[in-house]
Scaffold this motif. Structure first.
Motif, short mmCIF file in Angstrom:
data_model
loop_
_atom_site.label_atom_id
_atom_site.label_comp_id
_atom_site.label_asym_id
_atom_site.label_seq_id
_atom_site.Cartn_x
_atom_site.Cartn_y
_atom_site.Cartn_z
N ALA A 178 0.70 -1.17 -0.10
CA ALA A 178 0.13 -0.04 0.06
C ALA A 178 0.99 1.14 0.00
N ARG A 179 1.97 1.06 0.88
CA ARG A 179 2.77 2.47 0.86
C ARG A 179 3.62 2.58 -0.49
N HIS A 180 4.05 1.32 -1.10
CA HIS A 180 4.73 1.55 -2.19
C HIS A 180 3.73 2.09 -3.26
N GLU A 181 2.41 1.77 -3.46
CA GLU A 181 1.53 2.20 -4.48
C GLU A 181 1.21 3.44 -4.31
N MET A 182 1.07 4.00 -2.95
CA MET A 182 0.97 5.52 -2.73
C MET A 182 1.81 6.36 -3.40
N ASP A 183 3.35 5.86 -2.89
CA ASP A 183 4.35 6.49 -3.27
C ASP A 183 4.58 6.75 -4.97
N LEU A 184 4.09 5.33 -5.54
CA LEU A 184 4.24 5.46 -7.07
C LEU A 184 3.16 6.43 -7.44
N ARG A 185 2.10 6.46 -7.17
CA ARG A 185 0.82 7.35 -7.64
C ARG A 185 1.51 8.91 -7.20
N SER A 186 1.94 9.46 -6.14
CA SER A 186 2.23 10.37 -5.82
C SER A 186 3.69 10.87 -6.61
N PHE A 187 4.27 9.96 -7.03
CA PHE A 187 5.56 10.06 -7.93
C PHE A 187 5.15 10.46 -9.39
N MET A 188 4.38 9.73 -9.96
CA MET A 188 3.76 9.83 -11.44
C MET A 188 2.71 11.20 -11.40
N LEU A 189 2.39 11.58 -10.37
CA LEU A 189 1.64 12.91 -10.40
C LEU A 189 2.54 13.92 -10.40
N THR A 190 3.65 13.95 -9.50
CA THR A 190 4.56 14.99 -9.33
C THR A 190 5.45 14.99 -10.79
N LEU A 191 5.76 14.01 -11.15
CA LEU A 191 6.52 13.88 -12.45
C LEU A 191 5.70 14.54 -13.60
N ARG A 192 4.45 14.20 -13.74
CA ARG A 192 3.59 15.17 -14.65
C ARG A 192 3.57 16.67 -14.35
N ARG A 193 3.41 17.14 -13.18
CA ARG A 193 3.33 18.51 -12.94
C ARG A 193 4.92 18.85 -13.14
N THR A 194 5.93 18.46 -12.70
CA THR A 194 7.26 18.86 -13.06
C THR A 194 7.37 18.80 -14.54
N ALA A 195 6.98 17.77 -15.42
CA ALA A 195 7.24 17.84 -16.72
C ALA A 195 6.40 19.29 -17.45
#
Length: 406
Positions: free
Chosen positions: A300-317
């Motif tokens: 669960a923690r990994h999936e939350m980290d992954l989801r947060s990372f992908m959203l942050t990645l899109r924003r920074t892109a």
């Protein structure tokens, strides 16, 4: 008095493009390729296209949608960022994938568009946009890895050309590449200012490539030797001594891709749901949850980290595009992306238990064997493209402002 609704108000301008993209994909994407991946986007190879793959690559190349936001005059799609996102959404909807990729798209193309001459852009960009040329990167050397600026491959001035002697290592896909973008030293009296960015045909006499066998069983990386290799000065990007500046810019594009936006990362993040896989191998409790509570919480923690990372990645892109390209923030994303990818591989192995430790032979699922090799290959993710330690230095100096004080 109430105002009548404006029934003639224009629709979302992206709607028309969405319809165009959806219709074009339906007419050109072979249904037999649904769910497959772009072999050219990986360093592994070589790959022989099927007739359907050839047709799809040709269609995307001629349309320019393999590199949708690149300028049309060089073979790109000329789309806006918003249109490119719509195109990506429609491709995902159809199960289609981009058949144009590789280092030319990930790193060299964007850099050449920024620093190349008009002649260089017209010579190299269209072929990259159509997926016709495979590029490799000549950066690291046996004595110049983390401290790349200490590279010693020397390009001696011979009038209208350079004569290059030296060695590069960890040349991804070097044995299959057509061309190489590389950093060479043109001045031995200066460190950073003595570096120049040049392009070399891999079939030039004096170029020798030796594949390196990895723990994962593959050999996508090479040692590359240059012995009296002639490189025309027309193949120099920028001026002599500007190679370090250009090379750093290219690394920002590379780290942006490796952090999660590129195809390699995309493949590592894709695949089976960890939760569903754990239920299959570990079992469930009376409420249908993963039976192992500790594993359940870590997934669960990994999936939350992954989801947060992908959203942050899109924003920074999106921020990077508005600020004329990637910034030092790519170092943060590269480090976080490497950690998440390696963590995911570890969980995939752990969930399967002994069934997840196979190398070959009967009794092991095909996906499990692939995951073992990805787990081993993934150990390098925190090293190539700039090690975690190097990224920490970049973050400390260029983002946090923690300059060294003697």
């Amino acid at each position: 008095m109430a105002t009548a609704p404006d029934i003639d108000a224009p629709a979302n301008p992206l709607d028309a493009f969405r319809n165009e993209a959806r219709a074009w994909i339906a007419a050109n994407f072979p249904p037999s390729l649904k769910g497959k991946d772009n072999a050219m986007s990986a360093v592994e190879g070589p790959h022989t296209n099927s007739p359907e793959e050839d047709a799809w690559q040709t269609a995307m190349g001629e349309k320019g949608w393999g590199v949708p936001t690149w300028p049309k005059e060089y073979g790109g799609g000329g789309l806006s960022r918003a249109e490119a996102r719509v195109l990506q959404e429609e491709m995902q909807r159809a199960g289609a994938w981009n058949p144009i990729g590789g280092m030319g798209v990930m790193m060299f193309g964007p850099t050449l568009l920024e620093y190349g001459t008009e002649e260089q852009k017209r010579e190299h960009i269209p072929a990259i946009a159509k997926g016709l040329v495979r590029w490799c990167q000549g950066y690291s050397e046996p004595g110049a890895g983390s401290d790349l600026a200490s590279l010693q491959t020397f390009a001696e001035d011979h009038g209208d050309h350079y004569v290059v002697n030296g060695q590069k290592t960890w040349t991804s896909g070097g044995q299959w590449a057509d061309k190489c973008f590389m950093l060479v030293r043109t001045d031995k009296t200066k460190k950073h200012e003595g570096i120049t960015f040049v392009l070399c045909d891999m079939d030039t006499p004096g170029v020798e490539v030796r594949p390196i066998q990895l723990i994962s069983g593959s050999s996508p990386f090479c040692e590359t030797f240059f012995t009296d290799v002639k490189v025309p000065k027309s193949n120099r990007v920028g001026q002599e001594g500007e190679g370090w500046t250009i090379g750093k810019r290219l690394l920002q594009h590379e780290r942006s891709s490796l952090s999660g936006g590129g195809s390699t990362a995309g493949r590592m993040f894709a695949g089976a749901s960890l939760g569903q896989l754990a239920k299959k191998y570990v079992g469930v409790d009376a409420e249908g949850r993963i039976a192992d509570t500790d594993l359940r919480s870590r997934i669960a923690r990994h999936e939350m980290d992954l989801r947060s990372f992908m959203l942050t990645l899109r924003r920074t892109a999106l921020e990077a595009k508005s600020n004329q390209g990637p910034s030092a923030a790519t170092s943060i994303m590269k480090n976080v992306g490497a950690r998440i990818m390696q963590e995911r591989s570890e969980l995939l192995i752990e969930i399967r238990g002994l069934a997840g430790l196979g190398w070959d032979g009967e009794g092991f699922e095909e996906d499990a064997l692939k995951d073992v090799r990805s787990w081993l290959f993934g150990k390098a993710v925190s090293i190539y493209g700039g090690s975690t330690e190097i990224q920490n230095n970049v973050i400390a100096k260029r983002i946090l402002g923690m300059l060294d004080h003697q």
